[in-house]
Design a protein around this motif. Sequence first.
Motif, PDB file in Angstrom:
ATOM      1  N   LEU A 132     -21.145   0.822-119.913  1.00  0.00           N
ATOM      2  CA  LEU A 132     -21.962   0.826-121.125  1.00  0.00           C
ATOM      3  C   LEU A 132     -21.165   0.483-122.379  1.00  0.00           C
ATOM      4  CD1 LEU A 132     -24.150   3.959-120.347  1.00  0.00           C
ATOM      5  CD2 LEU A 132     -24.859   1.563-120.265  1.00  0.00           C
ATOM      6  N   SER A 133     -19.855   0.644-122.319  1.00  0.00           N
ATOM      7  CA  SER A 133     -19.026   0.276-123.468  1.00  0.00           C
ATOM      8  C   SER A 133     -19.154  -1.207-123.776  1.00  0.00           C
ATOM      9  CB  SER A 133     -17.556   0.637-123.200  1.00  0.00           C
ATOM     10  OG  SER A 133     -17.397   2.036-123.130  1.00  0.00           O
ATOM     11  N   THR A 134     -19.425  -2.002-122.739  1.00  0.00           N
ATOM     12  CA  THR A 134     -19.633  -3.440-122.949  1.00  0.00           C
ATOM     13  C   THR A 134     -20.824  -3.675-123.867  1.00  0.00           C
ATOM     14  OG1 THR A 134     -18.813  -3.833-120.704  1.00  0.00           O
ATOM     15  CG2 THR A 134     -20.005  -5.632-121.765  1.00  0.00           C
ATOM     16  N   VAL A 135     -21.902  -2.920-123.628  1.00  0.00           N
ATOM     17  CA  VAL A 135     -23.111  -3.048-124.439  1.00  0.00           C
ATOM     18  C   VAL A 135     -22.820  -2.653-125.886  1.00  0.00           C
ATOM     19  CG1 VAL A 135     -25.515  -2.308-124.687  1.00  0.00           C
ATOM     20  CG2 VAL A 135     -24.514  -2.533-122.406  1.00  0.00           C
ATOM     21  N   VAL A 136     -22.049  -1.585-126.061  1.00  0.00           N
ATOM     22  CA  VAL A 136     -21.721  -1.093-127.397  1.00  0.00           C
ATOM     23  C   VAL A 136     -20.882  -2.111-128.166  1.00  0.00           C
ATOM     24  CG1 VAL A 136     -20.454   0.669-128.677  1.00  0.00           C
ATOM     25  CG2 VAL A 136     -21.887   1.326-126.749  1.00  0.00           C
ATOM     26  N   ILE A 137     -19.837  -2.644-127.514  1.00  0.00           N
ATOM     27  CA  ILE A 137     -18.965  -3.628-128.155  1.00  0.00           C
ATOM     28  C   ILE A 137     -19.766  -4.856-128.577  1.00  0.00           C
ATOM     29  CG2 ILE A 137     -17.051  -5.216-127.791  1.00  0.00           C
ATOM     30  CD1 ILE A 137     -16.016  -2.453-128.072  1.00  0.00           C
ATOM     31  N   THR A 138     -20.654  -5.321-127.700  1.00  0.00           N
ATOM     32  CA  THR A 138     -21.501  -6.478-128.015  1.00  0.00           C
ATOM     33  C   THR A 138     -22.389  -6.190-129.217  1.00  0.00           C
ATOM     34  OG1 THR A 138     -21.526  -7.183-125.699  1.00  0.00           O
ATOM     35  CG2 THR A 138     -23.263  -8.048-127.115  1.00  0.00           C
ATOM     36  N   SER A 139     -22.978  -5.004-129.237  1.00  0.00           N
ATOM     37  CA  SER A 139     -23.867  -4.629-130.338  1.00  0.00           C
ATOM     38  C   SER A 139     -23.118  -4.588-131.661  1.00  0.00           C
ATOM     39  CB  SER A 139     -24.504  -3.267-130.060  1.00  0.00           C
ATOM     40  OG  SER A 139     -25.266  -2.836-131.156  1.00  0.00           O
ATOM     41  N   LEU A 140     -21.927  -4.002-131.653  1.00  0.00           N
ATOM     42  CA  LEU A 140     -21.140  -3.920-132.885  1.00  0.00           C
ATOM     43  C   LEU A 140     -20.757  -5.318-133.381  1.00  0.00           C
ATOM     44  CD1 LEU A 140     -18.832  -0.869-132.041  1.00  0.00           C
ATOM     45  CD2 LEU A 140     -20.671  -0.937-133.743  1.00  0.00           C
ATOM     46  N   GLY A 141     -20.447  -6.212-132.440  1.00  0.00           N
ATOM     47  CA  GLY A 141     -20.134  -7.581-132.830  1.00  0.00           C
ATOM     48  C   GLY A 141     -21.323  -8.264-133.482  1.00  0.00           C
ATOM     49  N   ASN A 142     -22.511  -8.015-132.945  1.00  0.00           N
ATOM     50  CA  ASN A 142     -23.729  -8.602-133.512  1.00  0.00           C
ATOM     51  C   ASN A 142     -24.103  -7.999-134.863  1.00  0.00           C
ATOM     52  OD1 ASN A 142     -24.174 -10.394-131.363  1.00  0.00           O
ATOM     53  ND2 ASN A 142     -25.183  -8.811-130.152  1.00  0.00           N
ATOM     54  N   LYS A 143     -23.558  -6.815-135.143  1.00  0.00           N
ATOM     55  CA  LYS A 143     -23.816  -6.172-136.433  1.00  0.00           C
ATOM     56  C   LYS A 143     -22.839  -6.640-137.510  1.00  0.00           C
ATOM     57  CE  LYS A 143     -25.853  -1.897-134.566  1.00  0.00           C
ATOM     58  NZ  LYS A 143     -27.150  -2.027-135.243  1.00  0.00           N
ATOM     59  N   GLY A 144     -21.934  -7.529-137.124  1.00  0.00           N
ATOM     60  CA  GLY A 144     -21.027  -8.099-138.112  1.00  0.00           C
ATOM     61  C   GLY A 144     -19.617  -7.559-138.077  1.00  0.00           C
ATOM     62  N   TYR A 145     -19.317  -6.685-137.116  1.00  0.00           N
ATOM     63  CA  TYR A 145     -17.957  -6.145-137.016  1.00  0.00           C
ATOM     64  C   TYR A 145     -17.150  -7.068-136.100  1.00  0.00           C
ATOM     65  CZ  TYR A 145     -20.266  -2.008-138.894  1.00  0.00           C
ATOM     66  OH  TYR A 145     -20.999  -1.138-139.675  1.00  0.00           O
ATOM     67  N   THR A 146     -16.236  -7.809-136.679  1.00  0.00           N
ATOM     68  CA  THR A 146     -15.486  -8.809-135.920  1.00  0.00           C
ATOM     69  C   THR A 146     -14.050  -8.393-135.621  1.00  0.00           C
ATOM     70  OG1 THR A 146     -14.923  -9.924-138.000  1.00  0.00           O
ATOM     71  CG2 THR A 146     -16.881 -10.711-136.820  1.00  0.00           C
ATOM     72  N   ASP A 147     -13.506  -7.483-136.425  1.00  0.00           N
ATOM     73  CA  ASP A 147     -12.131  -7.043-136.215  1.00  0.00           C
ATOM     74  C   ASP A 147     -12.055  -6.168-134.964  1.00  0.00           C
ATOM     75  OD1 ASP A 147      -9.290  -6.658-137.334  1.00  0.00           O
ATOM     76  OD2 ASP A 147      -9.988  -4.594-137.045  1.00  0.00           O
ATOM     77  N   ALA A 148     -11.145  -6.503-134.061  1.00  0.00           N
ATOM     78  CA  ALA A 148     -11.044  -5.804-132.771  1.00  0.00           C
ATOM     79  C   ALA A 148     -10.732  -4.321-132.954  1.00  0.00           C
ATOM     80  CB  ALA A 148      -9.982  -6.462-131.900  1.00  0.00           C
ATOM     81  N   LYS A 149      -9.792  -4.017-133.857  1.00  0.00           N
ATOM     82  CA  LYS A 149      -9.415  -2.620-134.070  1.00  0.00           C
ATOM     83  C   LYS A 149     -10.577  -1.813-134.646  1.00  0.00           C
ATOM     84  CE  LYS A 149      -4.435  -3.319-134.639  1.00  0.00           C
ATOM     85  NZ  LYS A 149      -3.255  -3.152-135.547  1.00  0.00           N
ATOM     86  N   GLU A 150     -11.336  -2.446-135.533  1.00  0.00           N
ATOM     87  CA  GLU A 150     -12.484  -1.758-136.135  1.00  0.00           C
ATOM     88  C   GLU A 150     -13.548  -1.467-135.079  1.00  0.00           C
ATOM     89  OE1 GLU A 150     -15.279  -2.103-140.126  1.00  0.00           O
ATOM     90  OE2 GLU A 150     -14.665  -3.940-139.111  1.00  0.00           O
ATOM     91  N   LYS A 151     -13.768  -2.423-134.168  1.00  0.00           N
ATOM     92  CA  LYS A 151     -14.762  -2.213-133.120  1.00  0.00           C
ATOM     93  C   LYS A 151     -14.338  -1.090-132.180  1.00  0.00           C
ATOM     94  CE  LYS A 151     -15.338  -6.595-131.793  1.00  0.00           C
ATOM     95  NZ  LYS A 151     -15.917  -7.758-131.062  1.00  0.00           N
TER      96      LYS A 151
END
Length: 434
Positions: free
Chosen positions: A199-218
């Motif tokens: 499920l972490s895959t789903v979360v990471i994808t969602s955060l990326g779609n919300k505009g969070y692009t920095d890996a450490k921030e995600k």
Amino acid sequence: MNKTNKDVIVVGFALFAMFFGAGNLIFPPFLGVISGESWITGFSGFVIADVGLALLAIIAAAKCGGDINKVLGRPGKNLSIVLGTAIMICLGPLLAIPRTAATTFEMGVAPLFSGVNPVLFSVIFFAITLILTIRPSKVVDIIGEFLTPALLIALAVLIIKGIISPLGAINPKPMIEHVFAEGVAQGYQTMDALGAVALSTVVITSLGNKGYTDAKEKVKLTIKSGVVAAIGLCFVYGGLTYLGATVSKIYGQDVAQTTLIVEMTASLLGKPGKIILSAIVGLACLTTAVGLTSATGQFFENLTKGKLKYEVVVIVVCIFSAIVSNFGVSTIIKFSAPILDMVYPVTIVLVIMTLFGNKIKNNNAFKGAAYMALIISILPFANKFGLDTSFLSKLPFAPLGFNWIVPVVIAGVIGNFIPSIDNNEIKDRIDRAN
């Protein structure tokens, strides 16, 4: 509330709902029944083995960018692919996803509407799942903003009613000797750590779609969301365990877990209780089905480097799951649970080692630990071929279901002292030899 905090709460709520399936609903009340006044002790063990392991898995997966293959990859690419595929097939169309529909029908629909055709219900259930899953960027928002609040309200009604008007006096003596160990064992059985990695895959994808692009921030936001989900799970598990303790003088160890939650709900809320329970089971199962279907689609799209499209995978998963769900909960568990029993320990081992991956430089440590966990998990099935494996029950921590810990530690230490040669170094040696 600023955007970041709101996103953390929405994603955390979504994670909570994706974790909280029907299995998580029935374990805690039964634990409360057999624990009696020691229900807090049993609950503590349950939380450590369920929420604790799941949170560690979220952190490990977040550090790897939500890529399951990176969490499982240090022992070797082949093992990573085999394990990842086995996990996703079990969490996907073979076990967890079809079980959500089967459980919803058996606990939430059949008691209210006796004439409903199970095949028709499975078609409707997975049609809704497909609609909510087909766009991966919207999965977390739909669950976190709409479905989870409804689930929490339904659970709150049941738990608060049980606290205000307890069903009975709590049994002063537990029905079992090792309450904490039993809590750990039941928390372990939920196998939420497997779900967390996926499920972490789903979360990471969602955060990326919300505009969070920095890996450490995600990674940071994923971990914060995991903590939000963990807090929610602790409160709900605690409430349900307490409710079970209040009927510990009424029911014994032989009570069926599904029967227990149905009868408790009916006693607390009367006829409306069936509707409340139906809503809880339906929402819990639907959110889990949506999350796991999306995770399965993303996994196989990434594994095949886009050759299998996300949309195609989720459609196939929904169709296949609809078919399998009609075999019923008990048949699904009987067929698929042995596979989960084999892959779960090695997954936990790799999750924990991934957390300390920067300090473990030798990949052979990962290989030794992973293959030993796999061997210990496979050995019980050797009984069918006449091999005596009774020694497994005598290993340390066997009563808790962790008989693999000591052998894994030993194998990991031994592996750490075996020099590791990567592919580039092998190539250099061949070139020099030529």
